[in-house]
Design a protein around this motif. Structure first.
Motif, PDB file in Angstrom:
ATOM      1  N   ARG A   1       0.794  -1.236   0.000  1.00 20.74           N
ATOM      2  CA  ARG A   1       0.000   0.000   0.000  1.00 20.74           C
ATOM      3  C   ARG A   1       0.823   1.281   0.000  1.00 20.74           C
ATOM      4  NH1 ARG A   1      -2.962   3.916   2.621  1.00 20.74           N
ATOM      5  NH2 ARG A   1      -1.640   3.815   4.473  1.00 20.74           N
ATOM      6  N   LEU A   2       1.892   1.366   0.825  1.00 21.38           N
ATOM      7  CA  LEU A   2       2.558   2.654   1.004  1.00 21.38           C
ATOM      8  C   LEU A   2       4.029   2.485   1.355  1.00 21.38           C
ATOM      9  CD1 LEU A   2       2.162   5.768   1.236  1.00 21.38           C
ATOM     10  CD2 LEU A   2       1.636   5.405   3.658  1.00 21.38           C
ATOM     11  N   VAL A   3       4.873   3.320   0.734  1.00 26.00           N
ATOM     12  CA  VAL A   3       6.300   3.405   1.054  1.00 26.00           C
ATOM     13  C   VAL A   3       6.660   4.881   1.155  1.00 26.00           C
ATOM     14  CG1 VAL A   3       8.662   2.941   0.283  1.00 26.00           C
ATOM     15  CG2 VAL A   3       6.859   1.253  -0.145  1.00 26.00           C
ATOM     16  N   LYS A   4       7.329   5.271   2.263  1.00 25.15           N
ATOM     17  CA  LYS A   4       7.758   6.655   2.453  1.00 25.15           C
ATOM     18  C   LYS A   4       9.284   6.717   2.520  1.00 25.15           C
ATOM     19  CE  LYS A   4       3.638   8.254   4.965  1.00 25.15           C
ATOM     20  NZ  LYS A   4       3.146   8.896   6.219  1.00 25.15           N
ATOM     21  N   THR A   5       9.833   7.801   2.004  1.00 21.86           N
ATOM     22  CA  THR A   5      11.284   7.939   1.907  1.00 21.86           C
ATOM     23  C   THR A   5      11.723   9.340   2.274  1.00 21.86           C
ATOM     24  OG1 THR A   5      11.265   6.369   0.054  1.00 21.86           O
ATOM     25  CG2 THR A   5      13.265   7.657   0.366  1.00 21.86           C
TER      26      THR A   5
ATOM     27  N   THR B   1       9.445  11.757   0.018  1.00 25.01           N
ATOM     28  CA  THR B   1       8.705  11.237  -1.124  1.00 25.01           C
ATOM     29  C   THR B   1       7.887  10.038  -0.660  1.00 25.01           C
ATOM     30  OG1 THR B   1      10.432   9.695  -1.841  1.00 25.01           O
ATOM     31  CG2 THR B   1      10.563  11.954  -2.670  1.00 25.01           C
ATOM     32  N   TYR B   2       6.920   9.663  -1.448  1.00 19.94           N
ATOM     33  CA  TYR B   2       6.095   8.509  -1.084  1.00 19.94           C
ATOM     34  C   TYR B   2       5.577   7.831  -2.345  1.00 19.94           C
ATOM     35  CZ  TYR B   2       2.248  11.773  -1.961  1.00 19.94           C
ATOM     36  OH  TYR B   2       1.405  12.683  -2.543  1.00 19.94           O
ATOM     37  N   PHE B   3       5.313   6.541  -2.204  1.00 19.63           N
ATOM     38  CA  PHE B   3       4.648   5.749  -3.236  1.00 19.63           C
ATOM     39  C   PHE B   3       3.384   5.171  -2.613  1.00 19.63           C
ATOM     40  CE2 PHE B   3       9.109   5.533  -4.515  1.00 19.63           C
ATOM     41  CZ  PHE B   3       9.031   5.845  -5.874  1.00 19.63           C
TER      42      PHE B   3
ATOM     43  N   GLY C   1      -5.059  -4.566 -12.326  1.00 17.41           N
ATOM     44  CA  GLY C   1      -3.703  -4.239 -11.890  1.00 17.41           C
ATOM     45  C   GLY C   1      -3.642  -3.287 -10.719  1.00 17.41           C
ATOM     46  N   SER C   2      -2.821  -2.233 -10.867  1.00 20.58           N
ATOM     47  CA  SER C   2      -2.548  -1.313  -9.762  1.00 20.58           C
ATOM     48  C   SER C   2      -2.483   0.120 -10.267  1.00 20.58           C
ATOM     49  CB  SER C   2      -1.193  -1.660  -9.105  1.00 20.58           C
ATOM     50  OG  SER C   2      -1.084  -3.028  -8.821  1.00 20.58           O
ATOM     51  N   ARG C   3      -2.780   1.043  -9.367  1.00 20.02           N
ATOM     52  CA  ARG C   3      -2.520   2.466  -9.637  1.00 20.02           C
ATOM     53  C   ARG C   3      -1.420   2.910  -8.679  1.00 20.02           C
ATOM     54  NH1 ARG C   3      -7.123   4.398  -9.067  1.00 20.02           N
ATOM     55  NH2 ARG C   3      -7.699   4.749 -11.256  1.00 20.02           N
ATOM     56  N   LEU C   4      -0.333   3.423  -9.238  1.00 23.70           N
ATOM     57  CA  LEU C   4       0.808   3.868  -8.441  1.00 23.70           C
ATOM     58  C   LEU C   4       0.890   5.385  -8.477  1.00 23.70           C
ATOM     59  CD1 LEU C   4       3.443   3.326  -6.859  1.00 23.70           C
ATOM     60  CD2 LEU C   4       4.619   3.197  -9.070  1.00 23.70           C
ATOM     61  N   THR C   5       0.945   6.000  -7.283  1.00 23.96           N
ATOM     62  CA  THR C   5       1.089   7.452  -7.154  1.00 23.96           C
ATOM     63  C   THR C   5       2.434   7.749  -6.516  1.00 23.96           C
ATOM     64  OG1 THR C   5      -1.295   7.787  -6.939  1.00 23.96           O
ATOM     65  CG2 THR C   5       0.138   9.557  -6.154  1.00 23.96           C
ATOM     66  N   TRP C   6       3.200   8.620  -7.169  1.00 29.75           N
ATOM     67  CA  TRP C   6       4.521   9.024  -6.685  1.00 29.75           C
ATOM     68  C   TRP C   6       4.420  10.481  -6.257  1.00 29.75           C
ATOM     69  CZ3 TRP C   6       9.541   8.645 -10.165  1.00 29.75           C
ATOM     70  CH2 TRP C   6      10.677   8.808  -9.337  1.00 29.75           C
ATOM     71  N   GLY C   7       4.726  10.765  -5.004  1.00 26.55           N
ATOM     72  CA  GLY C   7       4.576  12.113  -4.478  1.00 26.55           C
ATOM     73  C   GLY C   7       5.864  12.667  -3.896  1.00 26.55           C
ATOM     74  N   PHE C   8       5.935  13.992  -3.842  1.00 25.99           N
ATOM     75  CA  PHE C   8       7.096  14.714  -3.313  1.00 25.99           C
ATOM     76  C   PHE C   8       6.600  15.839  -2.428  1.00 25.99           C
ATOM     77  CE2 PHE C   8       9.911  18.374  -3.465  1.00 25.99           C
ATOM     78  CZ  PHE C   8      11.180  17.849  -3.293  1.00 25.99           C
TER      79      PHE C   8
END
Length: 358
Positions: free
Chosen positions: A117-121, A133-135, A143-150
């Motif tokens: 579900r979630l990865v934070k960096t 940043t986060y995914f 399939g999947s929806r991937l959101t990349w944030g900053f």
């Protein structure tokens, strides 16, 4: 002449004063407007990927496959980088040094990981303020929806002047970073969709260093169809247990089935039982040897032996996603006693050696 000269001087002074006023007013507006601009920036891009959430999550929950999709490694192929910490999850770290005009230098480290579900960096770029940043992964049909944030506070740790400039630069972050994120997500999608479309979510799996143990074993092999494998292995185990009974030897661990090779033309396997080695001469096909050892991926399978095929498919998908190459040897370690255990509760460890030469 004197009057004209004074008039010209007054005119020049007036022009200079006006210019100074304009500069002062511009500076006041520049500074004042800066304080109306947000100190924090937020950039976000999304993409749909026709692969399970387990595949997508695994690709962003570490840096094993980062080189395959990172937009910055493409921009600066000469970038030097180092991966440290655990292979995946919290603590996995990526440090880099590159062309200052392209990617600069810095580090990023995973600080939070919630499976599928979630990865934070946390990210530190050169001398800039720290950023996060986060995914975020969502399960969707197909399939999947991937959101990349900053996210970043542009003024944190900065003085007044640099903080003002940072607020103005913040107006361009969505375009600058957004373009990189779009490129990276596109590359990640292409790479993910080249991998097996098998969902391995929920697997009980880990990478382990396996130590060898002494075993008594009987080689089993054949050509063509492997329909008689089960019967051949059962006979091999019978020969080993008969020899152990004759020699008064006891098992030191549960039996194993070691696959040396397996394809459409031929298979080679060993039926093996761990036994403490003694000066006992073997007979017939029974031999002394050692079990496989080295870095391996271990999957815990629960259930009947004839239901293992999906587990093998999931294990192969897991290794592909994590950039692990299957070695030539795999084996099953039968932890439960099949005579005393209900078939649905049987516990089997499935191992694949990792090919370290690639």
């Amino acid at each position: 002449m004197t009057i004209r000269s004074r008039t010209g001087t007054r005119t020049k002074k007036t022009v200079i004063h006006r210019i100074l006023y304009m500069i002062i007013i511009s500076l006041v507006l520049f500074v004042g407007t800066a304080f109306l601009l947000p100190a924090r920036v937020h950039v976000e891009r999304s993409i749909e990927i026709q692969r399970p959430v387990s595949t997508v999550f695994s690709m962003v929950n570490g840096f094993e496959s980062y080189a395959a999709w990172s937009p910055w490694l493409v921009r600066d192929p000469a970038m030097q980088y180092q991966i440290s910490g655990p292979d995946t999850g919290t603590g996995a770290r990526f440090e880099w040094q590159g062309d200052p005009r392209q990617v600069g230098s810095g580090w990023q480290e995973i600080t939070y990981s919630e499976p599928y579900r979630l990865v934070k960096t946390d990210v530190q770029l050169d001398q800039q303020s720290a950023a996060q940043t986060y995914f975020h992964i969502e399960r969707i049909a197909g399939g999947s929806r991937l959101t990349w944030g900053f996210e970043a506070d542009l003024t944190a740790g900065r003085g007044l002047a640099t903080g003002i400039l940072a607020r103005w630069f913040g107006l361009f972050f969505d375009r600058w970073i957004g373009m990189d994120y779009e490129e990276g997500l596109g590359r990640l999608k292409k790479f993910a969709e080249s991998l097996p479309a098998v969902d391995f979510a929920g697997l009980d799996i880990e990478i382990v260093d396996v130590e060898p143990v002494d075993v008594l074993y009987v080689p089993v092999g054949g050509k063509g169809e492997q329909a008689g494998v089960a019967g051949s292995m059962a006979e091999a185990f019978r020969q080993i247990t008969a020899f152990m009974a004759e020699q008064g030897l006891a098992m030191s661990a549960q039996p194993m089935a070691i696959t040396r090779s397996w394809d459409e033309k031929e298979f080679r396997m060993d039926a093996a039982i761990p036994v403490e080695r003694k000066e006992v001469q073997t007979m017939g096909k029974v031999r002394w040897g050692q079990s496989p050892s080295g870095r391996a991926v271990r999957l815990v399978h629960r259930g009947p032996y004839d239901s293992m095929a999906p587990s093998y498919e999931k294990l192969a998908a897991y290794m592909a996603v994590h950039g692990l190459v299957e070695g030539k040897i795999s084996w099953e370690h039968y932890i439960s006693d099949p005579i005393e255990t209900d078939p649905g509760q049987l516990l089997t460890y499935i191992y694949f050696l990792v090919d370290e030469s690639s």
